[in-house]
Design a protein around this motif. Structure first.
Motif, PDB file in Angstrom:
ATOM      1  N   LYS A 113       4.305 -11.209 -62.262  1.00  0.00           N
ATOM      2  CA  LYS A 113       5.357 -11.474 -63.180  1.00  0.00           C
ATOM      3  C   LYS A 113       6.143 -10.075 -63.374  1.00  0.00           C
ATOM      4  CE  LYS A 113       2.963 -10.721 -67.434  1.00  0.00           C
ATOM      5  NZ  LYS A 113       2.363 -11.470 -68.833  1.00  0.00           N
ATOM      6  N   SER A 156      11.980 -14.760 -61.183  1.00  0.00           N
ATOM      7  CA  SER A 156      12.216 -15.312 -62.272  1.00  0.00           C
ATOM      8  C   SER A 156      10.633 -15.929 -62.797  1.00  0.00           C
ATOM      9  CB  SER A 156      13.172 -16.247 -62.591  1.00  0.00           C
ATOM     10  OG  SER A 156      13.023 -17.573 -61.850  1.00  0.00           O
ATOM     11  N   TYR A 157      10.361 -16.433 -63.747  1.00  0.00           N
ATOM     12  CA  TYR A 157       9.091 -16.936 -64.176  1.00  0.00           C
ATOM     13  C   TYR A 157       9.091 -18.362 -63.728  1.00  0.00           C
ATOM     14  CZ  TYR A 157       7.773 -13.472 -67.621  1.00  0.00           C
ATOM     15  OH  TYR A 157       7.322 -12.085 -68.266  1.00  0.00           O
ATOM     16  N   LYS A 158      10.090 -19.177 -63.554  1.00  0.00           N
ATOM     17  CA  LYS A 158      10.241 -20.252 -62.955  1.00  0.00           C
ATOM     18  C   LYS A 158      10.106 -20.165 -61.459  1.00  0.00           C
ATOM     19  CE  LYS A 158      13.308 -22.886 -66.074  1.00  0.00           C
ATOM     20  NZ  LYS A 158      14.749 -23.442 -66.326  1.00  0.00           N
ATOM     21  N   GLN A 159      10.502 -18.984 -60.754  1.00  0.00           N
ATOM     22  CA  GLN A 159      10.363 -19.105 -59.467  1.00  0.00           C
ATOM     23  C   GLN A 159       8.561 -18.476 -58.890  1.00  0.00           C
ATOM     24  OE1 GLN A 159      13.315 -16.252 -58.691  1.00  0.00           O
ATOM     25  NE2 GLN A 159      14.823 -17.506 -57.834  1.00  0.00           N
ATOM     26  N   ASN A 200       6.289 -19.458 -61.113  1.00  0.00           N
ATOM     27  CA  ASN A 200       5.581 -20.945 -61.122  1.00  0.00           C
ATOM     28  C   ASN A 200       5.458 -21.622 -60.090  1.00  0.00           C
ATOM     29  OD1 ASN A 200       3.878 -22.342 -63.237  1.00  0.00           O
ATOM     30  ND2 ASN A 200       5.603 -23.597 -63.117  1.00  0.00           N
ATOM     31  N   ALA A 201       6.803 -21.837 -59.545  1.00  0.00           N
ATOM     32  CA  ALA A 201       6.943 -22.838 -58.543  1.00  0.00           C
ATOM     33  C   ALA A 201       6.039 -22.462 -57.232  1.00  0.00           C
ATOM     34  CB  ALA A 201       8.401 -22.772 -58.062  1.00  0.00           C
ATOM     35  N   LEU A 217      12.970 -23.204 -55.370  1.00  0.00           N
ATOM     36  CA  LEU A 217      13.760 -22.476 -56.097  1.00  0.00           C
ATOM     37  C   LEU A 217      14.142 -21.170 -55.422  1.00  0.00           C
ATOM     38  CD1 LEU A 217      11.881 -23.011 -59.412  1.00  0.00           C
ATOM     39  CD2 LEU A 217      14.155 -23.941 -58.701  1.00  0.00           C
TER      40      LEU A 217
END
Length: 301
Positions: free
Chosen positions: A252, A258-261, A263-264, A286
């Motif tokens: 992170k 990003s956090y979403k990327q 996590n993906a 993503l």
């Protein structure tokens, strides 16, 4: 049979008192429904006098202009013109030349951040000094030549040998190993820029090209062109991350994701197993080509 008819009639029939009540209820309902219509017809829309407001605005503008003109005249009365070098002049001397405290502060900030006036017209670039004031100052500006300018006249149109001699005098700093104190040796870099560069470098894991400096807050194209010749880069010092073992918390810090990327990426790894190469990252929806290109130098498989 007659008794049944009587009971039905008594059930659906109304007494005189009940009829009066129903009539009164209907009348009240009609009055309630009609009241908004009567209210709109009887009430008058408020009238606003915009002309009065416009007159007040014009009066305020005129008074502000008069005050500004008055202050300008007062400043001109106390102005003492003399020859000066904007690179060397003190705050008190600026004040004698008619500059306000705010104007002096803007000029001082420009000089303290590594800015320099190379020709008279450079003073016009200070946004707080209007054209009319510059025209009054322009005849008195005398900018001293630097050592390099005295040695190489004709507006710094150096020969190849002269250019190499000047370059040898410039301190060149390796960007990925320098600490904040070392970065201060770069002309145009102060404590604030040095701190931002170190902080961004730590988040990245190191720079793989000098152009990444333009992503540091406050370093625009002008600042970058000013400092790039004073820097070198050892990309072997980059701290790389194993994409198949890295955790969310470790990942992170990477500013390009990003956090979403993140996590993906971790979810895809959990479902499909380890990544074999950079092409496997393209299967994650993503992550587009630009993001993958930016993070590739920081990943190992």
């Amino acid at each position: 049979m007659r008794g049944a008819k009587k009971s039905i009639k008594s059930f659906f029939g109304f007494s005189k008192k009940e009829l009066n009540g129903i009539f009164l209820l209907c009348l009240l309902t009609i009055m309630v429904l009609a009241s908004p219509v009567f209210y709109r017809k009887l009430s008058k829309a408020p009238q606003y006098n915009f002309q009065k407001f416009k007159l007040e605005v014009e009066s305020f503008k005129n008074s502000s202009q008069l005050i500004a003109e008055k202050n300008s005249k007062l400043n001109l009365v106390n102005v003492q013109y003399f020859e000066f070098d904007p690179n060397l002049i003190s705050d008190n001397q600026w004040e004698k030349l008619g500059l306000s405290i705010k104007q002096i502060r803007v000029v001082r900030n420009y000089v303290n951040k590594g800015g320099r006036f190379f020709k008279k017209e450079d003073l016009k670039r200070i946004y707080s000094i209007p054209e009319s004031q510059y025209l009054l100052l322009e005849p008195y500006i005398r900018i001293a030549e630097s050592k390099s300018e005295r040695k190489y006249p004709e507006k710094n149109k150096f020969t190849k040998s002269a250019s190499s001699n000047l370059s040898s005098q410039i301190t060149v700093i390796e960007l990925n190993s320098a600490d904040s104190v070392t970065l201060l040796k770069i002309r145009g870099i102060g404590p604030a820029f040095a701190s931002r560069i170190i902080r961004f470098r730590n988040r990245l894991g190191g720079f793989y090209k000098l152009e990444q400096l333009r992503e540091v807050y406050g370093i625009d194209s002008l600042k970058y062109s000013q400092i790039q010749n004073q820097l070198t880069l050892n990309s072997n010092l980059i701290q790389r991350i194993n994409v198949n073992t890295v955790s969310f918390d470790q990942f992170k810090m990477q500013p390009y994701l990003s956090y979403k990327q993140i996590n993906a990426l971790i979810q895809y790894r959990s479902q499909h197993g380890n990544f074999k190469n950079i092409d496997d990252l393209k299967k994650i929806v993503l992550l587009n080509e630009e993001i993958i290109r930016k993070i590739e130098p920081y990943l190992t498989f």
